[in-house]
Design an enzyme around this catalytic site. Structure first.
Site, short mmCIF file in Angstrom:
data_model
loop_
_atom_site.label_atom_id
_atom_site.label_comp_id
_atom_site.label_asym_id
_atom_site.label_seq_id
_atom_site.Cartn_x
_atom_site.Cartn_y
_atom_site.Cartn_z
N CYS A 163 77.82 35.05 35.22
CA CYS A 163 78.31 35.56 36.50
C CYS A 163 79.19 36.81 36.38
O CYS A 163 78.69 37.91 36.16
CB CYS A 163 79.03 34.45 37.25
SG CYS A 163 79.30 34.81 39.01
N GLU A 204 74.92 29.27 37.63
CA GLU A 204 76.26 28.82 37.23
C GLU A 204 76.67 27.68 38.15
O GLU A 204 76.34 27.66 39.34
CB GLU A 204 77.23 29.99 37.39
CG GLU A 204 78.68 29.68 37.10
CD GLU A 204 79.61 30.84 37.46
OE1 GLU A 204 80.67 30.97 36.83
OE2 GLU A 204 79.26 31.63 38.37
N LYS A 230 82.18 30.37 29.13
CA LYS A 230 82.49 31.65 29.77
C LYS A 230 83.81 32.21 29.27
O LYS A 230 84.84 31.54 29.29
CB LYS A 230 82.53 31.44 31.29
CG LYS A 230 82.67 32.70 32.12
CD LYS A 230 82.66 32.31 33.60
CE LYS A 230 82.74 33.51 34.53
NZ LYS A 230 82.77 33.07 35.95
#
Length: 270
Positions: free
Chosen positions: A147, A40, A110
């Protein structure tokens, strides 16, 4: 399929980061990787109190083009985290996947932003709208998450419901008390409960924990990088997924009819 995890310490200089990813791609190529997963924010790690507008780019911008060139020169697919230009000067925390030809296979914005442990990602980042990314590569169905989303079993289960046999997890997992334990435990949990492979690739720095790992559907860590920069490559086999799902048919034994009743009860309570 041979999957490589490219763990490194990115800075704020995008060109320098691309050069470092070139070096990692060379190591992955030498290890015969078919897919290289990078962390990321591989584009650039920006101080938490700084805005992202000066770094964010569109999906057809120079950074993604640079990733495409890395993939194309090595005939190897690449997944990496970038900051994508969003509305009104804001940005998306996005993972892009480039094919062996360097073309964009897809992108994922995300959904679950890191508003936890004293951080507030939502202050400078726009969340995704719920659209996911699942794609096919070399006979394998692959899903993408990012993440903090490792903490949300719903995210992994959604990708598996869309057919994913391998989950890619680019990350910048922030260090902290018990945080490294959470990373390892949750990566294994997502693999075991979904009977899938999990390729979790983290940034490593004074702030980020590293510990990139490839976990198989029975929860076995096939490779791991600990706290050092470098590339680790492991084998992902669709046959292994199928064998584990016969031995541990937890997906087949789910009760979606009951879960729907539970969900309706939760809505009524709210």
């Amino acid at each position: 399929m041979r999957v490589g995890l490219g763990q490194f310490d990115a800075g704020s200089d995008k060109e320098a980061n691309l050069r470092r990813m070139e070096e990692l791609a060379d190591l992955a190529t030498a290890a015969r990787a078919d897919l290289l997963v990078l962390p990321e924010a591989a584009m650039a790690v920006i101080p938490p109190d700084a805005g992202l507008a000066g770094w964010a780019e569109p999906l057809d911008g120079p950074f993604v083009q640079g990733l495409g060139a890395i993939a194309r020169r090595r005939r190897m697919a690449v997944a990496a985290g970038i900051f994508e230009q969003g509305p009104e000067g804001r940005s998306y925390n996005t993972v892009v996947v480039l094919g062996r030809d360097g073309d964009l296979i897809g992108s994922y914005r995300k959904i679950h932003l890191y508003d936890a442990f004293g951080d507030r990602e939502s202050a400078r980042t726009e969340p995704g709208d719920g659209r996911t990314l699942v794609f096919d590569l070399d006979g394998l169905r692959i899903g993408v998450m990012t993440c903090y989303e490792l903490r949300f079993p719903e995210m992994a289960r959604r990708l598996v419901a869309q057919g994913a046999q391998l989950l890619l997890l680019p990350a910048h997992w922030v260090r902290g008390p018990l945080k490294e334990h959470h990373w390892t435990a949750l990566a294994h949990a997502r693999a075991i409960e979904n009977t899938v492979y999990v390729a979790a690739c983290g940034m490593v720095s004074e702030r980020a924990a590293g510990i990139s790992t490839l976990v198989d559907p029975m929860g076995v860590a096939l490779v791991s990088l600990g706290e050092r920069e470098g590339v680790a490559v492991g084998e992902v086999e669709p046959e292994r997924v199928a064998q584990v799902r016969v031995r541990n048919p937890s997906l087949a034994n789910r009760r979606p009819d009951i879960y729907a009743e539970w969900a309706a009860e939760e809505v009524q309570r709210v």
